[in-house]
Design a protein around this motif. Structure first.
Motif, PDB file in Angstrom:
ATOM      1  N   LYS A   1       0.805  -1.355  -0.052  1.00 37.47           N
ATOM      2  CA  LYS A   1      -0.129   0.097  -0.181  1.00 37.47           C
ATOM      3  C   LYS A   1       0.764   1.297   0.091  1.00 37.47           C
ATOM      4  O   LYS A   1       0.519   2.248  -0.750  1.00 37.47           O
ATOM      5  CB  LYS A   1      -1.040   0.038   1.090  1.00 37.47           C
ATOM      6  N   THR A   2       1.844   1.142   0.848  1.00 32.26           N
ATOM      7  CA  THR A   2       2.885   2.333   0.664  1.00 32.26           C
ATOM      8  C   THR A   2       3.601   2.670  -0.301  1.00 32.26           C
ATOM      9  O   THR A   2       3.814   3.622  -0.856  1.00 32.26           O
ATOM     10  CB  THR A   2       3.839   2.280   2.179  1.00 32.26           C
ATOM     11  N   LEU A   3       4.065   1.500  -1.102  1.00 31.21           N
ATOM     12  CA  LEU A   3       4.489   1.720  -2.526  1.00 31.21           C
ATOM     13  C   LEU A   3       3.738   2.137  -3.361  1.00 31.21           C
ATOM     14  O   LEU A   3       4.275   3.111  -4.396  1.00 31.21           O
ATOM     15  CB  LEU A   3       5.120   0.159  -2.996  1.00 31.21           C
ATOM     16  N   GLU A   4       2.354   1.674  -3.272  1.00 27.57           N
ATOM     17  CA  GLU A   4       1.469   2.316  -4.250  1.00 27.57           C
ATOM     18  C   GLU A   4       1.226   3.991  -3.998  1.00 27.57           C
ATOM     19  O   GLU A   4       1.258   4.585  -4.858  1.00 27.57           O
ATOM     20  CB  GLU A   4      -0.166   1.831  -4.031  1.00 27.57           C
ATOM     21  N   THR A   5       1.135   4.152  -2.656  1.00 26.82           N
ATOM     22  CA  THR A   5       1.076   5.602  -2.514  1.00 26.82           C
ATOM     23  C   THR A   5       2.309   6.434  -2.759  1.00 26.82           C
ATOM     24  O   THR A   5       2.246   7.653  -3.591  1.00 26.82           O
ATOM     25  CB  THR A   5       1.029   5.748  -0.677  1.00 26.82           C
ATOM     26  N   PHE A   6       3.516   6.070  -2.785  1.00 25.91           N
ATOM     27  CA  PHE A   6       4.651   6.557  -3.245  1.00 25.91           C
ATOM     28  C   PHE A   6       4.462   6.853  -4.659  1.00 25.91           C
ATOM     29  O   PHE A   6       4.859   7.983  -5.336  1.00 25.91           O
ATOM     30  CB  PHE A   6       5.891   5.648  -3.012  1.00 25.91           C
ATOM     31  N   TYR A   7       4.232   5.769  -5.466  1.00 23.80           N
ATOM     32  CA  TYR A   7       4.178   5.965  -6.680  1.00 23.80           C
ATOM     33  C   TYR A   7       3.240   6.908  -7.430  1.00 23.80           C
ATOM     34  O   TYR A   7       3.249   7.941  -8.197  1.00 23.80           O
ATOM     35  CB  TYR A   7       4.161   4.683  -7.736  1.00 23.80           C
ATOM     36  N   ARG A   8       2.078   6.570  -6.759  1.00 18.82           N
ATOM     37  CA  ARG A   8       0.928   7.854  -7.295  1.00 18.82           C
ATOM     38  C   ARG A   8       1.481   9.165  -6.942  1.00 18.82           C
ATOM     39  O   ARG A   8       1.224  10.045  -7.693  1.00 18.82           O
ATOM     40  CB  ARG A   8      -0.094   7.413  -6.243  1.00 18.82           C
ATOM     41  N   ARG A   9       1.896   9.440  -5.610  1.00 16.89           N
ATOM     42  CA  ARG A   9       2.286  10.804  -5.371  1.00 16.89           C
ATOM     43  C   ARG A   9       3.543  11.282  -6.059  1.00 16.89           C
ATOM     44  O   ARG A   9       3.635  12.602  -6.457  1.00 16.89           O
ATOM     45  CB  ARG A   9       2.523  10.964  -3.895  1.00 16.89           C
ATOM     46  N   PHE A  10       4.391  10.390  -6.201  1.00 17.53           N
ATOM     47  CA  PHE A  10       5.826  10.639  -7.095  1.00 17.53           C
ATOM     48  C   PHE A  10       5.379  11.174  -8.454  1.00 17.53           C
ATOM     49  O   PHE A  10       6.055  12.347  -8.907  1.00 17.53           O
ATOM     50  CB  PHE A  10       6.500   9.455  -7.103  1.00 17.53           C
ATOM     51  N   PHE A  11       4.604  10.409  -8.998  1.00 22.41           N
ATOM     52  CA  PHE A  11       4.147  11.074 -10.504  1.00 22.41           C
ATOM     53  C   PHE A  11       3.146  12.089 -10.539  1.00 22.41           C
ATOM     54  O   PHE A  11       3.368  13.044 -11.613  1.00 22.41           O
ATOM     55  CB  PHE A  11       3.552   9.753 -11.244  1.00 22.41           C
ATOM     56  N   ALA A  12       2.343  12.192  -9.511  1.00 20.13           N
ATOM     57  CA  ALA A  12       1.391  13.444  -9.481  1.00 20.13           C
ATOM     58  C   ALA A  12       1.989  14.760  -9.310  1.00 20.13           C
ATOM     59  O   ALA A  12       1.351  15.618  -9.570  1.00 20.13           O
ATOM     60  CB  ALA A  12       0.336  13.140  -8.645  1.00 20.13           C
ATOM     61  N   ASN A  13       3.137  14.762  -8.480  1.00 22.20           N
ATOM     62  CA  ASN A  13       3.682  15.961  -7.900  1.00 22.20           C
ATOM     63  C   ASN A  13       4.932  16.330  -8.447  1.00 22.20           C
ATOM     64  O   ASN A  13       5.632  17.275  -8.028  1.00 22.20           O
ATOM     65  CB  ASN A  13       3.840  15.803  -6.284  1.00 22.20           C
ATOM     66  N   GLN A  14       5.339  16.044  -9.833  1.00 26.16           N
ATOM     67  CA  GLN A  14       6.500  16.320 -10.494  1.00 26.16           C
ATOM     68  C   GLN A  14       6.341  17.931 -10.779  1.00 26.16           C
ATOM     69  O   GLN A  14       7.235  18.615 -10.675  1.00 26.16           O
ATOM     70  CB  GLN A  14       6.539  15.735 -11.707  1.00 26.16           C
ATOM     71  N   PHE A  15       5.243  18.467 -10.995  1.00 31.10           N
ATOM     72  CA  PHE A  15       5.010  19.869 -11.180  1.00 31.10           C
ATOM     73  C   PHE A  15       5.688  20.673  -9.950  1.00 31.10           C
ATOM     74  O   PHE A  15       6.242  21.618 -10.443  1.00 31.10           O
ATOM     75  CB  PHE A  15       3.675  20.035 -11.624  1.00 31.10           C
ATOM     76  N   LYS A  16       5.618  20.071  -9.040  1.00 33.85           N
ATOM     77  CA  LYS A  16       6.091  21.127  -7.746  1.00 33.85           C
ATOM     78  C   LYS A  16       7.610  20.977  -7.922  1.00 33.85           C
ATOM     79  O   LYS A  16       8.443  21.871  -7.610  1.00 33.85           O
ATOM     80  CB  LYS A  16       5.881  20.449  -6.462  1.00 33.85           C
ATOM     81  N   ARG A  17       8.198  19.759  -8.053  1.00 37.55           N
ATOM     82  CA  ARG A  17       9.912  19.584  -8.278  1.00 37.55           C
ATOM     83  C   ARG A  17      10.373  20.337  -9.474  1.00 37.55           C
ATOM     84  O   ARG A  17      11.411  20.642  -9.377  1.00 37.55           O
ATOM     85  CB  ARG A  17      10.127  18.019  -8.303  1.00 37.55           C
ATOM     86  N   SER A  18       9.338  20.726 -10.415  1.00 32.65           N
ATOM     87  CA  SER A  18      10.007  21.245 -11.659  1.00 32.65           C
ATOM     88  C   SER A  18      10.201  22.725 -11.426  1.00 32.65           C
ATOM     89  O   SER A  18      10.944  23.358 -12.013  1.00 32.65           O
ATOM     90  CB  SER A  18       9.019  21.257 -12.797  1.00 32.65           C
ATOM     91  N   CYS A  19       9.940  23.260 -10.138  1.00 33.50           N
ATOM     92  CA  CYS A  19      10.419  24.608  -9.869  1.00 33.50           C
ATOM     93  C   CYS A  19      10.592  24.823  -8.612  1.00 33.50           C
ATOM     94  O   CYS A  19      10.221  25.614  -7.650  1.00 33.50           O
ATOM     95  CB  CYS A  19       9.152  25.501 -10.278  1.00 33.50           C
TER      96      CYS A  19
END
Length: 693
Positions: free
Chosen positions: A644-662
């Motif tokens: 479950k935690t790995l699923e949370t990691f992937y889901r949030r990691f992909f969804a939040n790249q826009f924050k990391r881009s700046c």
């Protein structure tokens, strides 16, 4: 998935073995070899020492036909005795090649002799005299050699393909030269390098030998397997150590005991065994683009010998001009130990960012503090001397670490600590204990400080947005204190993003209105997007940008023990023990933190484990779960929680790249960084199809 190929999960199990030797008696030596390798049935590859069939110290006996004939006869016997296994076995022997005698490595698999590689550099100095008996191999040698009537591929240009493993062979002195053959083999594609050795022990040599093996594995981005003959060789003038080692990309995975290590008196054979992670090596070679630049320096093309890999559901697609000669019959079966679920024979580090030994952890923390301090000092040197360094101090881990770095920078560069302006901004989720810690921390560190209660400002924002925080209608005349009381008595349910984001953005607004703002967000939060865009996500410079959450706590404790004394250290330890929380939702009625981050996201210990293997190694979800099942975390996590935690990691990691881009500038301190300007460039709208379970 690649995890279904051989070897399972890319973990290639190798064993380096130093059997007992009867000098000049190949029959006894094969008996000893078979006895020594019998317990090592889990190994995919067995490496034996240089001239292991005869003994290295035969001297002029190498010119005797009885010895050479016996060596060939016993080589065939060894091949026959290991034919029922899928193991690839490599042994050293004196090899007749036309009119020359060669010091050679012979590879065998399922009863067949599949390759012979001669030694290229013969030591003939000091205690060594190999040029008296052998000729060095070179590119002019013929492509095949006859061994006991069999035509066997031969030369310095041979590499073996065994599933995902590509294997190169060199012999003893080859490694000690300025241009080891293994360097060229690695550039040509070898990811597992073998060294059949006979290395005598003299004072100080063992460390040099170990450094050579480890450094060559790192330079070649490869596994390096080393097996040396032992003290049952002739001791007329020398004692051989029996040192066996396995290294991978600059790290020693395993080593045997050796003569001179101070252990019990010598008895029997020695060995080292470990799993080499071929997928990790492949990832690193692909990422380090300069690795392939060396191909233009290769002295000659290499020939690839295909070895039939065990049938694990897919067969190797490799092809070779030599495959008809080298490939045995297709009736091989997978041994049980090659199951995809076999436990890894290497330590799976549960906290890859945190050294396990205290001395290593202290050294890591000291180095990181120096990097953070130097980075901040350079950036501050570009500011006017009157420009304050503003930091929001919450009493939590991340802001405490950033504050300690700022204090250390001021102390080292003779800037007054009062230049640091700490601002604590209690909101609707702030607890008395964290506010008290923040206030006391700013006082004892001697920085300038300020308290701004953001609750009234937040209430005004809610009214302007016509928002009911956590469903509470804002009646006319309701003040912040009344709303706070109502919130404490309200079930937060699934939360309220507007309620949280207003507070986070107000804090950033107030900080940036004061001066040059130091960010506090860490690497783990960036990976998960656990920040408010244009809120705590933003600053002028962030010294924590590549510090993972599992390391932050240790850094604060290190500072408490090494840079601050007495009450200061006690306060820092208390902060280090505080639960991780953004404190944006109201506390519980007893005043304790109700919004613990790990209750929502899952344990940061797991997230940092996933982060390391996703970004650093590029592993598949299947392999990461496999490794997690074999890691010794601080507590036992059920398999369902890990998944479950790995699923949370992937889901949030992909969804939040826009924050990391700046994200703001900040120093890289380790091998994993998510800076969009350096290490991690990812489209913000990527689809995670291949990463879904």
């Amino acid at each position: 998935m690649n995890d279904q190929t051989f070897p399972p999960h890319g973990l290639f199990r190798v064993a380096a073995v130093s059997p007992e030797v009867a000098v000049g008696d190949p029959r006894q030596n094969v008996d000893s070899i078979l006895e020594a390798i019998a317990p090592l049935g889990e190994a995919d590859l067995i490496l034996l020492p240089e001239l292991g069939l005869t003994g290295y110290t035969c001297a002029d006996l190498f010119a005797q036909l009885p010895l050479l004939d016996a060596a060939e006869e016993q080589l065939l016997r060894l091949a026959e005795q290991t034919a029922s296994s899928d193991q690839l076995v490599v042994v050293g022997m004196p090899l007749r090649a036309e009119t020359s005698l060669m010091n050679a490595a012979i590879a065998m698999h399922r009863g067949r002799l599949i390759a012979a590689v001669p030694k290229q550099f013969l030591p003939t100095y000091k205690e060594f005299y190999e040029g008296r008996w052998f000729r060095a191999g070179d590119a002019g040698d013929g492509p095949v050699v006859t061994i006991a009537g069999q035509q066997v591929p031969y030369g310095t240009d041979l590499l073996l393909r065994y599933g995902e493993a590509v294997i190169g062979m060199e012999i003893c002195e080859d490694l000690w030269t300025p241009l080891p053959p293994s360097s060229f083999q690695a550039v040509a594609g070898a990811n597992v390098l073998l060294n059949l050795s006979a290395s005598n022990e003299v004072v100080g040599k063992a460390q040099w030998r170990r450094d050579l093996v480890v450094s060559q594995s790192g330079r070649c981005i490869a596994g390096y397997v080393y097996a040396s003959s032992g003290p049952t060789e002739s001791t007329t003038d020398l004692v051989f150590g029996g040192h066996c080692m396995i290294a991978e990309n600059g790290q020693l995975l395993d080593q045997s005991r050796r003569v001179g290590d101070g252990e019990l008196p010598w008895q029997g054979a020695t060995h080292a065994m470990a799993d080499i992670d071929l997928q990790r090596l492949q990832h690193d070679r692909q990422v380090i683009g300069s690795f392939d630049d060396g191909r233009r320096l290769l002295p000659h093309p290499f020939r690839f010998i295909d070895v039939k890999a065990p049938d694990t559901g897919r067969q190797s697609s490799a092809s070779s001009s030599e495959s008809d000669t080298a490939t045995p019959s297709s009736g091989s079966r997978v041994s049980d130990h090659r199951s995809p679920d076999r436990p890894p024979l290497r330590r799976v580090i549960a906290q890859p960012f945190v050294p396990s030994d205290p001395s290593g952890l202290a050294a890591r923390c000291a180095e990181i503090f120096e990097i953070q301090t130097a980075a901040l000092a350079k950036r501050v040197s570009r500011l006017s001397a009157s420009s304050p360094l503003v930091i929001g101090v919450s009493g939590g881990l991340d802001s405490t670490l950033a504050l300690l770095v700022a204090v250390k920078a001021c102390d080292q560069y003779d800037w007054p600590r009062s230049r640091i302006h700490g601002v604590t901004m209690p909101g609707f989720g702030t607890t008395a204990s964290t506010e008290s810690n923040a206030t006391e921390l700013m006082r004892v560190l001697g920085i300038s400080s300020e308290r701004i209660d953001i609750r009234e400002l937040s209430l005004q924002a809610f009214r302007s947005l016509d928002h009911a925080p956590l469903g509470i209608a804002l009646t006319e005349g309701m003040d912040a204190a009344t709303l706070q009381q109502r919130l404490v008595q309200t079930d937060a349910g699934e939360g309220d993003l507007v309620f949280e984001n207003v507070q986070a953005r107000l804090r950033t607004f107030l900080l940036m209105s004061r001066g040059f703002v130091l960010g506090t967000g860490d690497l783990s939060e960036q990976a998960l997007g656990w920040s408010t865009y244009n809120g705590d996500h933003m600053s002028m410079y962030n010294v924590n940008t590549s510090i993972p959450k599992t390391l932050v706590r240790f850094l604060v404790r290190y500072a408490a023990d090494h840079y601050f004394q007495g009450r200061d250290g006690e306060l820092l330890h208390a902060i280090a023990d505080t639960p991780i929380s953004p404190e944006l939702l109201p506390p519980a009625e007893d005043g304790t933190i109700r919004q613990e981050t790990e209750d929502t996201l899952g344990p940061y210990e797991l997230h940092d484990f996933f982060l390391y293997h996703v970004v650093r190694n590029g592993f598949t979800p299947e392999k990461i779960l496999f490794l997690a099942r074999h890691a010794q975390f601080s507590q036992a996590y059920p398999a369902e929680q890990i998944e479950k935690t790995l699923e949370t990691f992937y889901r949030r990691f992909f969804a939040n790249q826009f924050k990391r881009s700046c994200v703001p500038d900040g120093p890289k301190v380790g091998s994993v960084s998510l800076s969009p300007r350096g290490d991690w460039r990812m489209p913000s709208d990527a689809d995670r199809g291949p990463w879904k379970g």
